[in-house]
Design a protein around this motif. Structure first.
Motif, PDB file in Angstrom:
ATOM      1  N   ILE A  71      19.981  46.073  43.073  1.00 28.90           N
ATOM      2  CA  ILE A  71      21.071  46.677  43.958  1.00 28.90           C
ATOM      3  C   ILE A  71      21.522  45.540  45.014  1.00 28.90           C
ATOM      4  CG2 ILE A  71      19.204  47.329  46.024  1.00 28.90           C
ATOM      5  CD1 ILE A  71      21.370  49.409  46.518  1.00 28.90           C
ATOM      6  N   ARG A  72      20.702  44.581  45.463  1.00 25.27           N
ATOM      7  CA  ARG A  72      21.141  43.188  46.185  1.00 25.27           C
ATOM      8  C   ARG A  72      22.025  42.369  45.444  1.00 25.27           C
ATOM      9  NH1 ARG A  72      19.534  41.891  51.301  1.00 25.27           N
ATOM     10  NH2 ARG A  72      17.746  42.933  52.056  1.00 25.27           N
ATOM     11  N   LEU A  73      21.790  42.443  44.420  1.00 26.55           N
ATOM     12  CA  LEU A  73      22.609  41.487  43.520  1.00 26.55           C
ATOM     13  C   LEU A  73      23.771  42.240  42.392  1.00 26.55           C
ATOM     14  CD1 LEU A  73      19.816  39.247  41.678  1.00 26.55           C
ATOM     15  CD2 LEU A  73      21.049  38.915  43.704  1.00 26.55           C
ATOM     16  N   LYS A  74      23.770  43.623  42.797  1.00 27.07           N
ATOM     17  CA  LYS A  74      24.713  44.322  41.809  1.00 27.07           C
ATOM     18  C   LYS A  74      26.418  43.985  42.137  1.00 27.07           C
ATOM     19  CE  LYS A  74      23.768  48.879  41.314  1.00 27.07           C
ATOM     20  NZ  LYS A  74      23.586  48.937  39.835  1.00 27.07           N
ATOM     21  N   THR A  75      26.703  43.600  43.219  1.00 27.01           N
ATOM     22  CA  THR A  75      28.248  43.425  43.373  1.00 27.01           C
ATOM     23  C   THR A  75      28.512  41.974  42.718  1.00 27.01           C
ATOM     24  OG1 THR A  75      28.167  44.617  45.518  1.00 27.01           O
ATOM     25  CG2 THR A  75      29.845  43.001  45.151  1.00 27.01           C
ATOM     26  N   ARG A  76      27.559  41.043  43.002  1.00 27.75           N
ATOM     27  CA  ARG A  76      28.174  39.768  42.277  1.00 27.75           C
ATOM     28  C   ARG A  76      27.699  39.862  41.119  1.00 27.75           C
ATOM     29  NH1 ARG A  76      26.796  34.730  46.863  1.00 27.75           N
ATOM     30  NH2 ARG A  76      28.139  35.640  48.401  1.00 27.75           N
ATOM     31  N   GLY A  77      26.600  40.290  40.573  1.00 26.29           N
ATOM     32  CA  GLY A  77      26.207  40.373  39.147  1.00 26.29           C
ATOM     33  C   GLY A  77      27.308  41.212  38.356  1.00 26.29           C
ATOM     34  N   MET A  78      28.053  42.381  38.811  1.00 25.68           N
ATOM     35  CA  MET A  78      28.961  42.973  38.058  1.00 25.68           C
ATOM     36  C   MET A  78      30.206  42.200  38.123  1.00 25.68           C
ATOM     37  SD  MET A  78      28.295  46.872  39.414  1.00 25.68           S
ATOM     38  CE  MET A  78      29.634  47.789  38.468  1.00 25.68           C
ATOM     39  N   ALA A  79      30.315  41.424  39.368  1.00 25.13           N
ATOM     40  CA  ALA A  79      31.578  40.452  39.456  1.00 25.13           C
ATOM     41  C   ALA A  79      31.600  39.498  38.060  1.00 25.13           C
ATOM     42  CB  ALA A  79      31.670  39.751  40.737  1.00 25.13           C
ATOM     43  N   LEU A  80      30.164  38.811  37.903  1.00 21.18           N
ATOM     44  CA  LEU A  80      30.179  37.900  36.901  1.00 21.18           C
ATOM     45  C   LEU A  80      30.799  38.743  35.422  1.00 21.18           C
ATOM     46  CD1 LEU A  80      27.050  36.172  37.835  1.00 21.18           C
ATOM     47  CD2 LEU A  80      29.209  35.053  37.988  1.00 21.18           C
ATOM     48  N   ALA A  81      29.926  39.691  35.354  1.00 20.78           N
ATOM     49  CA  ALA A  81      30.317  40.325  34.053  1.00 20.78           C
ATOM     50  C   ALA A  81      31.846  40.851  33.732  1.00 20.78           C
ATOM     51  CB  ALA A  81      29.293  41.623  33.688  1.00 20.78           C
ATOM     52  N   ALA A  82      32.511  41.437  34.997  1.00 20.79           N
ATOM     53  CA  ALA A  82      33.816  41.656  35.063  1.00 20.79           C
ATOM     54  C   ALA A  82      34.777  40.570  35.003  1.00 20.79           C
ATOM     55  CB  ALA A  82      34.236  42.546  36.116  1.00 20.79           C
ATOM     56  N   CYS A  83      34.490  39.409  35.434  1.00 22.19           N
ATOM     57  CA  CYS A  83      35.041  38.249  35.227  1.00 22.19           C
ATOM     58  C   CYS A  83      35.043  37.649  33.733  1.00 22.19           C
ATOM     59  CB  CYS A  83      34.628  37.083  36.138  1.00 22.19           C
ATOM     60  SG  CYS A  83      35.160  37.012  37.728  1.00 22.19           S
ATOM     61  N   ALA A  84      34.007  37.732  33.044  1.00 23.27           N
ATOM     62  CA  ALA A  84      33.835  37.570  31.734  1.00 23.27           C
ATOM     63  C   ALA A  84      34.780  38.373  30.928  1.00 23.27           C
ATOM     64  CB  ALA A  84      32.528  37.581  31.211  1.00 23.27           C
ATOM     65  N   ASN A  85      34.783  39.629  31.253  1.00 17.86           N
ATOM     66  CA  ASN A  85      35.773  40.513  30.600  1.00 17.86           C
ATOM     67  C   ASN A  85      37.082  40.068  30.820  1.00 17.86           C
ATOM     68  OD1 ASN A  85      36.827  43.422  29.581  1.00 17.86           O
ATOM     69  ND2 ASN A  85      37.417  43.589  31.854  1.00 17.86           N
ATOM     70  N   TRP A  86      37.665  39.989  31.916  1.00 15.98           N
ATOM     71  CA  TRP A  86      38.807  39.929  32.234  1.00 15.98           C
ATOM     72  C   TRP A  86      39.675  38.551  31.859  1.00 15.98           C
ATOM     73  CZ3 TRP A  86      41.615  43.917  32.354  1.00 15.98           C
ATOM     74  CH2 TRP A  86      41.380  45.139  33.096  1.00 15.98           C
ATOM     75  N   ALA A  87      38.924  37.561  32.035  1.00 17.88           N
ATOM     76  CA  ALA A  87      38.853  36.194  31.430  1.00 17.88           C
ATOM     77  C   ALA A  87      39.364  36.258  30.063  1.00 17.88           C
ATOM     78  CB  ALA A  87      38.141  35.202  31.683  1.00 17.88           C
ATOM     79  N   MET A  88      38.320  36.911  29.279  1.00 16.96           N
ATOM     80  CA  MET A  88      38.540  36.795  27.777  1.00 16.96           C
ATOM     81  C   MET A  88      39.757  37.944  27.423  1.00 16.96           C
ATOM     82  SD  MET A  88      37.393  35.365  24.934  1.00 16.96           S
ATOM     83  CE  MET A  88      36.156  34.879  25.604  1.00 16.96           C
ATOM     84  N   ASN A  89      39.908  38.678  28.367  1.00 18.58           N
ATOM     85  CA  ASN A  89      41.128  39.880  28.257  1.00 18.58           C
ATOM     86  C   ASN A  89      42.315  39.060  28.202  1.00 18.58           C
ATOM     87  OD1 ASN A  89      42.959  41.856  28.364  1.00 18.58           O
ATOM     88  ND2 ASN A  89      41.687  43.208  29.396  1.00 18.58           N
ATOM     89  N   PHE A  90      42.359  38.163  29.145  1.00 19.87           N
ATOM     90  CA  PHE A  90      43.563  37.418  29.381  1.00 19.87           C
ATOM     91  C   PHE A  90      43.924  36.600  28.103  1.00 19.87           C
ATOM     92  CE2 PHE A  90      45.258  33.313  30.446  1.00 19.87           C
ATOM     93  CZ  PHE A  90      46.653  33.673  30.879  1.00 19.87           C
ATOM     94  N   LEU A  91      42.767  35.667  27.593  1.00 15.86           N
ATOM     95  CA  LEU A  91      42.988  34.935  26.631  1.00 15.86           C
ATOM     96  C   LEU A  91      43.655  35.788  25.224  1.00 15.86           C
ATOM     97  CD1 LEU A  91      39.925  32.588  27.041  1.00 15.86           C
ATOM     98  CD2 LEU A  91      42.331  32.059  27.361  1.00 15.86           C
ATOM     99  N   VAL A  92      42.972  36.876  25.048  1.00  9.36           N
ATOM    100  CA  VAL A  92      42.964  37.547  23.697  1.00  9.36           C
ATOM    101  C   VAL A  92      44.650  38.062  23.820  1.00  9.36           C
ATOM    102  CG1 VAL A  92      42.628  39.519  22.380  1.00  9.36           C
ATOM    103  CG2 VAL A  92      40.883  38.048  23.148  1.00  9.36           C
ATOM    104  N   VAL A  93      45.144  38.680  24.912  1.00  6.52           N
ATOM    105  CA  VAL A  93      46.293  39.277  24.972  1.00  6.52           C
ATOM    106  C   VAL A  93      47.460  38.173  25.044  1.00  6.52           C
ATOM    107  CG1 VAL A  93      47.925  40.709  26.637  1.00  6.52           C
ATOM    108  CG2 VAL A  93      45.555  41.273  26.319  1.00  6.52           C
ATOM    109  N   PHE A  94      46.920  36.917  26.032  1.00  6.32           N
ATOM    110  CA  PHE A  94      48.231  36.074  25.824  1.00  6.32           C
ATOM    111  C   PHE A  94      48.378  35.306  24.601  1.00  6.32           C
ATOM    112  CE2 PHE A  94      48.882  31.381  26.527  1.00  6.32           C
ATOM    113  CZ  PHE A  94      50.267  31.366  27.018  1.00  6.32           C
ATOM    114  N   LEU A  95      47.349  34.900  23.896  1.00  6.23           N
ATOM    115  CA  LEU A  95      47.227  34.292  22.322  1.00  6.23           C
ATOM    116  C   LEU A  95      47.647  35.071  21.249  1.00  6.23           C
ATOM    117  CD1 LEU A  95      44.123  32.062  22.779  1.00  6.23           C
ATOM    118  CD2 LEU A  95      46.582  31.195  23.045  1.00  6.23           C
TER     119      LEU A  95
END
Length: 448
Positions: free
Chosen positions: A372-396
């Motif tokens: 719980i103490r790390l949930k916000t930042r941990g989920m942020a790391l995971a979600a950043c991975a999701n959206w960064a790869m989403n951007f690359l796939v959709v752009f390319l």
């Protein structure tokens, strides 16, 4: 188990942000053919404008990571709804590709922030026995949003009203804003901020059948876990032996979700239909609606089985089916006949496997595994991975499709799903029916 009416309303409201997510992702597929008749569109400008949503989502995730623990899940979702309204209006009023790209970047910020805050909100509200189905409601509403956007596109296509298509997103955003203004905050966030009495009152309201002694036990359990979790202010906490495997698992799972090609299919569905030999924009949009309908139906199936079958077997089976379906699509595109019906059948199978597994499970795992103490930042790391790869796939995607062809493009997606089978077998944990506090106490590493 039976959920109280207050809890059901709150779950429906949080899931509505999934609808906004899906609508703004899917509506561009129907609008693209008509945008290209209004503005000068190159493959690069098309890719950048379409990929502006996942690019903005990376920034949205970072903002949510900073403010979800400070402001609370509820206030972050409130701000997301406001940005959704503004971005939808600006998209419909765009006077060129530059403004359209910037307005979709703004929508991406709202989507990124809500994609982290809403599943977190749902996971922190839901009882363990139904948490898988409740958090999967967010993914279900994403698919419903995509389907409704396809239907809107189909209805407005004869009039070529792409501006109306894009601006309509402000309607559900306004509904979400009104709803979240009247909602309580997550009890776990209230305990995190030392507001235990408010947490007790909220739990009693959301779960009226829970005995007072059980409510007190839950609050004490949350408080104890907070006390034994590393300080969230230190990013080094994510390198701890107990936490690092969770970070790696969540990030790689999101990488693989995007590298399966799902958002290339969602954003560019009519273009893919055209590559498959299906003639005419209207026929392509009809086929796209069929894909969207299947996506919704199979996500409902996922909600029904995720708390029965469990996360691990569903994930492994999803990767197996997606890999086989994508390989079939690649083979179809590589044959001289290039039969559009056969290619469409492969696409249907891929969507079915994705919707029942690869779609909801990364969001569910992300909301369950981090302390719980790390949930916000941990989920942020995971979600950043999701959206960064989403951007690359959709752009390319449009660039690779134009250069290497559909067969190679879908072959690459199939190869990543094949790797996903091995990754899921080696790394996926089972968390069905286990409370968040128990997961936090017992999960030393995400290994099956």
């Amino acid at each position: 188990m039976t959920l109280g009416s207050a809890l059901l309303r709150l779950i429906a409201l949080a899931a509505l942000f999934g609808f906004l997510f899906g609508f703004d992702e899917g509506i561009i597929a129907g609008a693209l053919p008509f945008i290209s008749t209004t503005f000068t569109v190159t493959p690069a400008s098309e890719g950048l404008m379409t990929a502006a949503v996942p690019l903005g989502a990376v920034l949205g995730v970072v903002l949510a990571a900073v403010y979800s623990d400070r402001l609370g899940r509820r206030r972050v979702l409130m701000l997301c709804a406001l940005v959704f309204v503004a971005g939808s209006i600006l998209s419909g009023a765009a006077d060129g590709m530059e403004m359209l790209t910037l307005s979709r970047l703004l929508l991406g910020i709202a989507i990124g922030a809500s994609s982290m805050a809403a599943p977190m909100f749902l996971a922190e509200l839901a009882p363990p026995a139904v948490r898988g189905a409740v958090v999967s409601a967010f993914q279900l509403m994403i698919t419903v949003g995509i389907l409704i956007s396809y239907l809107v596109s189909l209805g407005l296509a004869p009039f070529e009203q792409w501006r109306v298509m894009l601006a309509l997103g402000m309607v559900p955003a306004a509904v979400a804003l009104v709803g979240i203004l009247r909602s309580p905050e997550s009890p776990r966030w209230l305990v995190l901020r030392g507001r235990d009495d408010e947490a007790r009152a909220t739990i009693a309201k959301l779960e009226p059948t829970r005995a007072p002694v059980d409510i007190e036990h839950l609050v004490k359990e949350i408080r104890a876990n907070i006390a034994h979790t590393p300080d969230a202010a230190r990013w080094g906490a994510f390198l701890a032996p107990r936490v690092l495997p969770v970070v790696v698992f969540a990030m790689v799972l999101f990488f693989l979700q995007q590298l399966s090609g799902i958002n290339a299919v969602i954003y560019y569905a009519p273009k893919i239909m055209s590559e498959a030999g299906l003639p005419g924009v209207h026929a392509q949009l009809f086929a796209t609606v069929g894909i969207g309908t299947l996506n919704v139906a199979m996500t409902i199936v996922a909600m029904m089985v995720v708390d029965r079958m469990g996360r691990r077997p569903l994930l492994i089976g999803g990767f197996v089916g997606a890999a086989a379906s994508l390989a079939f699509i690649a083979y179809t595109f590589a044959t001289p006949e290039n039969d559009s019906i056969i290619a469409l059948a492969g696409l249907v199978a891929y969507i079915a496997f994705f919707a029942v597994s690869l779609g909801p499970l990364p969001w569910l795992y992300m909301s369950e595994l981090f302390p719980i103490r790390l949930k916000t930042r941990g989920m942020a790391l995971a979600a950043c991975a999701n959206w960064a790869m989403n951007f690359l796939v959709v752009f390319l995607f449009p660039v690779v499709l134009a250069g290497a062809g559909a067969a190679v493009t879908f072959g690459i997606f199939a190869a990543f799903c094949a790797f996903g089978v091995v990754f899921a077998y080696l790394m996926a944990p089972e968390t069905k029916g286990v409370s968040l506090e128990e997961i936090e106490r017992t999960l030393e590493a995400p290994v099956g």
